[in-house]
Scaffold this active site. Structure first.
Site, PDB file in Angstrom:
ATOM      1  N   GLU B  50       0.815  -1.216   0.000  1.00 24.66           N
ATOM      2  CA  GLU B  50       0.000   0.000   0.000  1.00 24.66           C
ATOM      3  C   GLU B  50       0.849   1.268   0.000  1.00 24.66           C
ATOM      4  OE1 GLU B  50      -0.548  -2.576   1.998  1.00 24.66           O
ATOM      5  OE2 GLU B  50      -2.682  -3.120   1.943  1.00 24.66           O
ATOM      6  N   PHE B 112     -11.814  -6.662  13.730  1.00 25.73           N
ATOM      7  CA  PHE B 112     -10.725  -7.166  12.908  1.00 25.73           C
ATOM      8  C   PHE B 112     -10.311  -6.106  11.889  1.00 25.73           C
ATOM      9  CE2 PHE B 112      -9.338  -9.428   9.007  1.00 25.73           C
ATOM     10  CZ  PHE B 112      -8.130  -9.877   9.502  1.00 25.73           C
ATOM     11  N   GLN B 113      -9.036  -5.856  11.789  1.00 26.60           N
ATOM     12  CA  GLN B 113      -8.463  -4.826  10.908  1.00 26.60           C
ATOM     13  C   GLN B 113      -9.077  -3.454  11.158  1.00 26.60           C
ATOM     14  OE1 GLN B 113      -8.385  -6.417   6.827  1.00 26.60           O
ATOM     15  NE2 GLN B 113      -6.340  -7.240   7.272  1.00 26.60           N
ATOM     16  N   LYS B 162     -17.419  -0.016   5.822  1.00 28.12           N
ATOM     17  CA  LYS B 162     -17.902  -0.996   4.855  1.00 28.12           C
ATOM     18  C   LYS B 162     -19.417  -0.947   4.691  1.00 28.12           C
ATOM     19  CE  LYS B 162     -17.131  -5.755   3.443  1.00 28.12           C
ATOM     20  NZ  LYS B 162     -16.563  -7.071   3.787  1.00 28.12           N
ATOM     21  N   MET B 474      24.630   8.204   2.940  1.00 30.05           N
ATOM     22  CA  MET B 474      24.575   9.512   3.581  1.00 30.05           C
ATOM     23  C   MET B 474      24.834   9.391   5.080  1.00 30.05           C
ATOM     24  SD  MET B 474      24.373  12.685   3.092  1.00 30.05           S
ATOM     25  CE  MET B 474      23.467  13.387   1.716  1.00 30.05           C
TER      26      MET B 474
END
Lengths: 159, 563
Positions: B50, B112-113, B162, B474
């Protein structure tokens, strides 16, 4: 040089707006001394009154950042003793009933308040006055052994 | 028209003219993906992480100027996207990121999630929304696109439970927004602009300080006009490379920590500093107390919070650079004579010649600076260059001959390693006729290397030039300079076989050790029309110089390092 400011913010009355404002202060290390919020009647807006301390640059950033928030309609900044606006704060104090009701009542009347309840064990007093006067009142009542002090935070309105 | 929330999302994207969406499906966003399956208006690119989806949308936005779009699921899908949001936020990139959320009835139950997505995105987006009713969904999407692209642009996050994407409602996409609390101030105060021009007129040593806002507001042509007419020398920030042509005599180069000697000296000695869409970042100013001490400062910025944040400004002008310059240019042309700053320019010319950008080239080993200059010679203006973060980023910014705005795409503010490759995919989708080259390092490339699969699947032929010094370069450089060479956890000698890695994902890889091999690899990579990894073994201990040590004054530069 830190200065105290009262900042009024008018925002859309939507969920999450309180955390946008408090997050703005927390994320930048600015300090909120008092905060009061209530909806403005007959509108979709709420009014936040925030008292804060900071250097002139910090205060300028705070007001600009507040204004930058998408739900913000208007930001007004007042100095502590500005004459262009009226500032008031409310406080509730609880004293043991062993203290003199008459003395406490007389004192609170001088600070635009009075005894609002006398229960089984305690006396409850309300005062509403300018923020520095509230501080004075709290100091003046120390000798009556207050058991609880609740300050309401500043609200301000332009003249 | 009646439809589900999921269909509304797709229809709204269509109404916004979105042709490319980057994303990754998951439980809470499945309703939307079902509608994506059924439509064919926009293309959906399935990145393999993502974070890459959001960086790709960001790269697309930077290359095209349009608003980038990414779609992710709830919980980990969203938290993976956060780095992408923060990257875009720091660089003011217009983007809309849509995430799924658990149904309203489960919010707050540790479902959940489930994660408090708007709570997390609040400090790293321009604005965010949690959709609570189907009725407000079309309006919110409309406002999100408007907020993202107007004023000072930035990413906007929409979190959609949802149950809302499943619910039916009537869809009537608004044609305009009505937001009484959000009215960005874009037109500069004309009186203030006139005062600023009078100040420039009196100046002996004026300097243009060009920032990323010039690119964001599409005003680079006017800035070129302003510089060419007035003869005022200019410095560019990291975000502004390409605003002036690299061969423009007025351009002193990049300013700041790894700026050129001439640019940093000009910044320190100018008497009027004209800041256009720059924000006085600590990497630009160095020690604030000694920054441009003799200068009166004119600061043009669309965001009032940028003005006076770090440096006191004499002439603040709040407005969109494009509109401000539309007002300012005619006043400049009326009031200023052409080429008044001979003496100042001669001095700066002297600084330019005294310490030009330089490196010691070698026949034994490829120098990273050479590699970048060589890409410039071989591809030049046909390339869009993206980069990751570190030494290679600075060398690219310093040594590539940028001649166009939007030609240089990098994570300037947040400094996100792993940005370059997915951003290159986005840029290539947005500007398919360009050759897109991601100049990267052996540390950074690993942070989003899964995008090889995305690039191969969708045939997005971007070239990754890995300047491989087997170091986290760096940080290694700072350890060498400031930590007595204690190279703590920066030796990356244990790396992958980049050629096999590319091949295993459907790409092409090259190992390069000589200049001849380098040329051949670049030429082949342009022709092969596949995603490529060019693994270039470069001098391990090359340093980025000049350098202003963190917190030091701009005029106090480390010009070389001798062991």
């Amino acid at each position: 040089m830190n200065e105290r400011r009262i900042i009024s913010v008018i925002v859309s009355n939507e969920h999450g707006v309180l955390s946008r404002i408090s997050g703005l202060f927390a994320g930048r290390g600015y300090n909120i001394e008092t905060l009061t919020v209530a909806p403005i009647p007959n509108t979709n807006f709420s009014r936040f009154t925030i008292s804060t301390k900071g250097s002139v640059q910090v205060i300028e950033q705070i007001t600009k950042q507040l204004h930058k928030l998408i739900p913000t309609l208007k930001v007004m900044e007042h100095k502590e003793h500005d004459v262009d606006n009226i500032q008031k704060e409310m406080a509730l104090l609880k004293f043991p009933d062993s203290e003199s009701v008459a003395d406490i009542d007389a004192l609170s009347k001088a600070y635009n308040g009075g005894v609002v309840n006398v229960g089984d064990n305690v006396i409850v007093v309300m005062v509403a006055d300018e923020p520095f006067r509230i501080k004075q009142f709290i100091k003046a009542t120390e000798k009556y052994n207050p058991v609880e002090i609740v300050r309401g935070g500043v609200v301000a309105i332009e003249r | 028209m009646k439809m589900t929330g999921a269909k509304m999302v797709c229809e709204a994207l269509k109404c916004e003219g979105v042709k490319t969406v980057f994303g990754y499906p998951g439980g809470a966003i499945m309703n939307v993906y079902d509608e994506i399956y059924k439509q064919d208006y926009f293309e959906h690119i399935l990145n393999r992480h993502e974070q890459a989806s959001v960086h790709a949308a960001d790269g697309y936005a930077r290359a095209t100027g349009k608003t980038g779009v990414a779609i992710v699921t709830s919980g980990p899908g969203f938290t993976n996207a956060v780095t992408g949001l923060a990257t875009a936020y720091m660089d003011s990139i217009p983007m809309v990121v849509i995430s799924g959320q658990v149904p309203l009835s489960l919010i707050g139950t540790d479902g959940f999630q489930e994660i408090d997505a708007v709570g997390i995105s609040r400090p790293c987006t321009k604005h965010n929304f949690l959709v609570k009713t189907i009725e407000e969904l079309p309006r919110i999407i409309k406002e999100a696109f408007y907020i993202a692209s107007s004023g000072r642009p930035g990413p906007v996050h929409i979190d959609i439970p949802k149950c809302i994407t499943a619910q039916e409602g009537s869809f009537d996409y608004p044609t305009s927004v009505n937001m009484p609390t959000y009215k960005p101030h874009t037109k500069g105060n004309v009186r203030q602009i006139k005062k600023a021009v009078q100040t420039i007129k009196k100046a002996q040593k004026p300097l243009l300080y060009i920032g990323g806002g010039v690119t964001l507001s599409n005003s680079y042509e006017m800035v070129r006009d302003l510089a060419a007419f007035s003869g005022i020398p200019a410095v560019e920030t990291l975000m502004a490379r390409g605003t002036l042509r690299s061969d423009d005599e007025l351009l002193l180069g990049m300013v700041g920590m790894h700026g050129t000697y001439a640019a940093n000296m000009a910044m320190s000695e100018c008497d009027v500093l004209i800041s256009l869409g720059a924000r006085f970042d600590d990497r630009v100013t160095g020690k604030l107390e000694e920054f441009a001490v003799d200068a009166e400062i004119i600061h043009v910025d669309v965001d009032p919070t940028s003005i006076g944040k770090l440096v006191d400004v004499d002439y603040p002008i709040v407005g969109d650079i494009y509109k401000v310059l539309q007002d300012m240019l005619p006043i400049v042309k009326e009031n200023l004579e052409h080429g008044r700053y001979e003496k100042w320019r001669k001095l700066l010319e002297k600084y330019k010649n005294l310490h030009p950008l330089k490196y010691e080239d070698s026949d034994e080993v490829i120098k990273p600076q050479w590699a970048i200059e060589r890409i410039g010679e071989l591809i030049g203006d046909d390339a869009i260059i993206t980069s990751d973060v570190g030494q290679h980023q600075m060398w690219a910014a310093m040594h590539y001959p940028f001649n166009n705005a939007r030609q240089w795409i990098n994570s300037g503010g947040l400094g996100t390693m792993g940005y370059g490759f997915p951003a290159a995919l986005g840029a290539k989708k947005g500007q398919p006729e360009k050759v897109v080259v991601n100049i990267t390092g052996d540390g950074s490339i690993l942070m989003n290397m899964q995008e090889l699969i995305t690039a191969a699947e969708y045939n997005i032929p971007v070239i990754n030039v890995i300047l491989n010094n087997n170091y986290l370069g760096m940080v290694r450089q700072w350890q060498t300079f400031f930590y007595d060479k204690r190279h703590s956890e920066t030796d990356l000698s244990f790396g992958p076989d980049f050629v096999k890695l590319a091949q295993s994902c459907g790409g092409v890889g090259y190992n390069v050790e000589t200049k001849a091999e380098f040329d051949k690899a670049i030429e082949d990579a342009i022709k092969v029309n596949k995603v490529t990894f060019i693994n270039v073994a470069v001098d391990r201990l090359e340093n980025v110089l000049p350098m202003v040590p963190a917190g030091g004054s701009l005029y106090n530069m480390m010009l070389e390092y001798k062991d």
